[in-house]
Scaffold this motif. Structure first.
Motif, PDB file in Angstrom:
ATOM      1  N   ALA A 123     -38.783  17.409 -10.737  1.00  0.00           N
ATOM      2  CA  ALA A 123     -37.550  16.871 -10.150  1.00  0.00           C
ATOM      3  C   ALA A 123     -37.813  16.269  -8.771  1.00  0.00           C
ATOM      4  O   ALA A 123     -37.222  15.238  -8.409  1.00  0.00           O
ATOM      5  CB  ALA A 123     -36.498  17.971 -10.065  1.00  0.00           C
ATOM      6  N   GLN A 124     -38.701  16.886  -8.004  1.00  0.00           N
ATOM      7  CA  GLN A 124     -39.032  16.342  -6.686  1.00  0.00           C
ATOM      8  C   GLN A 124     -39.801  15.032  -6.809  1.00  0.00           C
ATOM      9  O   GLN A 124     -39.571  14.097  -6.032  1.00  0.00           O
ATOM     10  CB  GLN A 124     -39.836  17.381  -5.893  1.00  0.00           C
ATOM     11  CG  GLN A 124     -39.003  18.583  -5.457  1.00  0.00           C
ATOM     12  CD  GLN A 124     -39.851  19.683  -4.861  1.00  0.00           C
ATOM     13  OE1 GLN A 124     -40.728  20.238  -5.524  1.00  0.00           O
ATOM     14  NE2 GLN A 124     -39.622  19.994  -3.595  1.00  0.00           N
ATOM     15  N   PHE A 125     -40.688  14.943  -7.776  1.00  0.00           N
ATOM     16  CA  PHE A 125     -41.386  13.671  -8.001  1.00  0.00           C
ATOM     17  C   PHE A 125     -40.394  12.582  -8.397  1.00  0.00           C
ATOM     18  O   PHE A 125     -40.531  11.424  -8.001  1.00  0.00           O
ATOM     19  CB  PHE A 125     -42.451  13.839  -9.080  1.00  0.00           C
ATOM     20  CG  PHE A 125     -43.720  14.478  -8.589  1.00  0.00           C
ATOM     21  CD1 PHE A 125     -44.560  13.800  -7.717  1.00  0.00           C
ATOM     22  CD2 PHE A 125     -44.076  15.750  -8.995  1.00  0.00           C
ATOM     23  CE1 PHE A 125     -45.738  14.381  -7.257  1.00  0.00           C
ATOM     24  CE2 PHE A 125     -45.247  16.338  -8.551  1.00  0.00           C
ATOM     25  CZ  PHE A 125     -46.079  15.659  -7.672  1.00  0.00           C
ATOM     26  N   ALA A 126     -39.403  12.953  -9.176  1.00  0.00           N
ATOM     27  CA  ALA A 126     -38.384  11.981  -9.580  1.00  0.00           C
ATOM     28  C   ALA A 126     -37.588  11.496  -8.363  1.00  0.00           C
ATOM     29  O   ALA A 126     -37.272  10.298  -8.261  1.00  0.00           O
ATOM     30  CB  ALA A 126     -37.446  12.609 -10.606  1.00  0.00           C
ATOM     31  N   ARG A 127     -37.281  12.382  -7.432  1.00  0.00           N
ATOM     32  CA  ARG A 127     -36.536  11.980  -6.229  1.00  0.00           C
ATOM     33  C   ARG A 127     -37.368  11.036  -5.367  1.00  0.00           C
ATOM     34  O   ARG A 127     -36.846  10.083  -4.773  1.00  0.00           O
ATOM     35  CB  ARG A 127     -36.123  13.211  -5.431  1.00  0.00           C
ATOM     36  CG  ARG A 127     -35.081  14.074  -6.115  1.00  0.00           C
ATOM     37  CD  ARG A 127     -34.262  14.884  -5.110  1.00  0.00           C
ATOM     38  NE  ARG A 127     -35.098  15.748  -4.288  1.00  0.00           N
ATOM     39  CZ  ARG A 127     -35.413  17.009  -4.589  1.00  0.00           C
ATOM     40  NH1 ARG A 127     -34.991  17.525  -5.757  1.00  0.00           N
ATOM     41  NH2 ARG A 127     -36.152  17.728  -3.788  1.00  0.00           N
ATOM     42  N   ILE A 128     -38.682  11.297  -5.286  1.00  0.00           N
ATOM     43  CA  ILE A 128     -39.554  10.405  -4.517  1.00  0.00           C
ATOM     44  C   ILE A 128     -39.583   9.014  -5.148  1.00  0.00           C
ATOM     45  O   ILE A 128     -39.492   7.998  -4.457  1.00  0.00           O
ATOM     46  CB  ILE A 128     -40.981  10.992  -4.442  1.00  0.00           C
ATOM     47  CG1 ILE A 128     -40.995  12.304  -3.671  1.00  0.00           C
ATOM     48  CG2 ILE A 128     -41.930   9.980  -3.778  1.00  0.00           C
ATOM     49  CD1 ILE A 128     -42.288  13.080  -3.793  1.00  0.00           C
ATOM     50  N   ALA A 129     -39.729   8.961  -6.470  1.00  0.00           N
ATOM     51  CA  ALA A 129     -39.743   7.673  -7.160  1.00  0.00           C
ATOM     52  C   ALA A 129     -38.439   6.921  -6.942  1.00  0.00           C
ATOM     53  O   ALA A 129     -38.442   5.710  -6.680  1.00  0.00           O
ATOM     54  CB  ALA A 129     -39.972   7.885  -8.654  1.00  0.00           C
ATOM     55  N   GLU A 130     -37.332   7.645  -7.017  1.00  0.00           N
ATOM     56  CA  GLU A 130     -36.034   7.029  -6.811  1.00  0.00           C
ATOM     57  C   GLU A 130     -35.894   6.484  -5.404  1.00  0.00           C
ATOM     58  O   GLU A 130     -35.411   5.354  -5.200  1.00  0.00           O
ATOM     59  CB  GLU A 130     -34.943   8.069  -7.077  1.00  0.00           C
ATOM     60  CG  GLU A 130     -33.543   7.516  -7.088  1.00  0.00           C
ATOM     61  CD  GLU A 130     -32.520   8.548  -7.550  1.00  0.00           C
ATOM     62  OE1 GLU A 130     -31.410   8.559  -6.987  1.00  0.00           O
ATOM     63  OE2 GLU A 130     -32.826   9.314  -8.492  1.00  0.00           O
ATOM     64  N   ALA A 131     -36.341   7.248  -4.412  1.00  0.00           N
ATOM     65  CA  ALA A 131     -36.259   6.787  -3.015  1.00  0.00           C
ATOM     66  C   ALA A 131     -37.162   5.583  -2.790  1.00  0.00           C
ATOM     67  O   ALA A 131     -36.783   4.640  -2.068  1.00  0.00           O
ATOM     68  CB  ALA A 131     -36.661   7.944  -2.086  1.00  0.00           C
ATOM     69  N   GLY A 132     -38.349   5.599  -3.390  1.00  0.00           N
ATOM     70  CA  GLY A 132     -39.250   4.465  -3.236  1.00  0.00           C
ATOM     71  C   GLY A 132     -38.692   3.194  -3.827  1.00  0.00           C
ATOM     72  O   GLY A 132     -38.797   2.110  -3.242  1.00  0.00           O
ATOM     73  N   GLU A 133     -38.084   3.305  -5.004  1.00  0.00           N
ATOM     74  CA  GLU A 133     -37.492   2.129  -5.634  1.00  0.00           C
ATOM     75  C   GLU A 133     -36.290   1.621  -4.856  1.00  0.00           C
ATOM     76  O   GLU A 133     -36.053   0.412  -4.759  1.00  0.00           O
ATOM     77  CB  GLU A 133     -37.096   2.462  -7.087  1.00  0.00           C
ATOM     78  CG  GLU A 133     -38.285   2.749  -7.996  1.00  0.00           C
ATOM     79  CD  GLU A 133     -39.312   1.648  -7.998  1.00  0.00           C
ATOM     80  OE1 GLU A 133     -38.900   0.462  -8.103  1.00  0.00           O
ATOM     81  OE2 GLU A 133     -40.510   1.940  -7.896  1.00  0.00           O
ATOM     82  N   ALA A 134     -35.513   2.547  -4.293  1.00  0.00           N
ATOM     83  CA  ALA A 134     -34.342   2.134  -3.499  1.00  0.00           C
ATOM     84  C   ALA A 134     -34.801   1.359  -2.258  1.00  0.00           C
ATOM     85  O   ALA A 134     -34.152   0.385  -1.847  1.00  0.00           O
ATOM     86  CB  ALA A 134     -33.544   3.375  -3.087  1.00  0.00           C
ATOM     87  N   ALA A 135     -35.916   1.769  -1.653  1.00  0.00           N
ATOM     88  CA  ALA A 135     -36.424   1.093  -0.462  1.00  0.00           C
ATOM     89  C   ALA A 135     -36.921  -0.309  -0.803  1.00  0.00           C
ATOM     90  O   ALA A 135     -36.857  -1.226   0.034  1.00  0.00           O
ATOM     91  CB  ALA A 135     -37.542   1.910   0.151  1.00  0.00           C
ATOM     92  N   ARG A 136     -37.413  -0.498  -2.039  1.00  0.00           N
ATOM     93  CA  ARG A 136     -37.912  -1.808  -2.441  1.00  0.00           C
ATOM     94  C   ARG A 136     -36.792  -2.769  -2.809  1.00  0.00           C
ATOM     95  O   ARG A 136     -36.988  -3.974  -2.837  1.00  0.00           O
ATOM     96  CB  ARG A 136     -38.850  -1.659  -3.648  1.00  0.00           C
ATOM     97  CG  ARG A 136     -40.155  -0.955  -3.339  1.00  0.00           C
ATOM     98  CD  ARG A 136     -41.076  -0.984  -4.541  1.00  0.00           C
ATOM     99  NE  ARG A 136     -42.350  -0.319  -4.287  1.00  0.00           N
ATOM    100  CZ  ARG A 136     -42.626   0.927  -4.658  1.00  0.00           C
ATOM    101  NH1 ARG A 136     -41.726   1.626  -5.300  1.00  0.00           N
ATOM    102  NH2 ARG A 136     -43.812   1.458  -4.376  1.00  0.00           N
ATOM    103  N   ALA A 137     -35.636  -2.230  -3.131  1.00  0.00           N
ATOM    104  CA  ALA A 137     -34.525  -3.072  -3.603  1.00  0.00           C
ATOM    105  C   ALA A 137     -33.976  -3.962  -2.489  1.00  0.00           C
ATOM    106  O   ALA A 137     -34.052  -3.635  -1.312  1.00  0.00           O
ATOM    107  CB  ALA A 137     -33.412  -2.177  -4.158  1.00  0.00           C
TER     108      ALA A 137
END
Length: 280
Positions: free
Chosen positions: A266-280
């Motif tokens: 779940a923590q890895f998923a949150r990191i991926a989500e935050a990284g993608e949000a920063a790229r958007a």
């Protein structure tokens, strides 16, 4: 079940010499087969997927417990003989077997949707096979696989464990993995030099996230590529720099100085989500 004499007779008939390349170690002990089938919890109305049925010992045990068995076998000789073996030993169940001649790592369609996976998996491809089947066959709800004991420990490990790594996290995306026992060497022919481990699983929903599985797995791969490094350093390449990695980690509520072995899926998923949000 097939005993040692049956296994050797069939192997001689087919001129089959078990090879390390295909990870062929055939179970010759009926009690071990019964133990595997019982631990898998196969129900009478279920279709079971078996990978690498070999000469058919586990196949017969599964046909005794399940409604149907779909067996994927990569060796043409073994695939061609399996249906005949079932007709000889379980003639009343012969119509309940489907044999698929294929590489399990490439199969994306089956004649029947399986509810369970029960298999004695080749050691060298066990993890890729399990992950591939989880990805392409969402109908798989539960099951049990026999793998090298070290691989079993990796699949079932939790955060903080010495054996926790990429297989642990990726398997946890799909299912709850539990070690269900250890199998000795003498129940196989030829006998391997290491013990085998039984891993039971039950499908679970992945973490709630807007990130895709591919995006989450990319973070996992990066985090464990250099597992001695902090996440801030290990994820720099993935994020486009250490500063961006730190920003994604902070946004995900993860300590940038932590290491990947401490994080759950779940923590890895949150990191991926935050990284993608920063790229958007």
């Amino acid at each position: 079940m097939l005993g040692a004499t049956d296994i050797r007779r069939l192997a001689a008939e087919l001129d089959v010499r078990p090879t390390k390349t295909l990870g062929q170690n055939f179970v010759i002990d009926g009690n071990t087969i019964r133990r595997i089938v019982a631990a898998a919890g196969v129900g009478p109305g279920e279709t079971v997927l078996e990978v690498g049925p070999g000469l058919g010992s586990l196949t017969l045990g599964l046909l005794d417990a399940a409604d149907r068995v779909v067996a994927i076998e990569i060796d043409p000789k073994l695939a061609g003989r399996l249906a005949q073996t079932v007709r000889e030993f379980r003639p009343e169940r012969a119509d309940s077997l489907d044999v698929v001649l294929a590489d399990a790592l490439k199969v994306t369609e089956l004649p029947h949707a399986p509810a369970a996976l029960v298999a004695n998996l080749p050691y060298n491809v066990a993890v890729p096979v399990v992950l591939h089947l989880f990805e392409h066959f969402p109908s798989l709800e539960h099951g049990l696989v026999m793998v090298q004991e070290e691989v079993a420990d990796r699949l079932c490990a939790g955060p903080g464990s010495k054996t926790y790594g990429i297989p642990s996290v990726k398997a946890a995306w799909y299912a709850d993995m539990r070690k269900a026992g250890v199998i000795g060497m003498n129940v196989f022919w030829p006998a391997p030099k290491i013990h085998s481990g039984l891993v039971s699983f039950r499908r679970q929903e992945p973490p709630r996230t807007t990130a895709t599985r591919e995006q989450v797995f990319a973070v996992v791969d990066a985090a464990f590529a250099q597992r001695r490094k902090t996440l801030r350093a290990a994820l720099a390449g993935w994020a486009g720099g250490a500063a961006r990695a730190e920003a994604a980690l902070v946004a995900a509520g993860v300590d940038p100085q932590a290491r990947g072995e401490r994080l759950d899926v779940a923590q890895f998923a949150r990191i991926a989500e935050a990284g993608e949000a920063a790229r958007a």
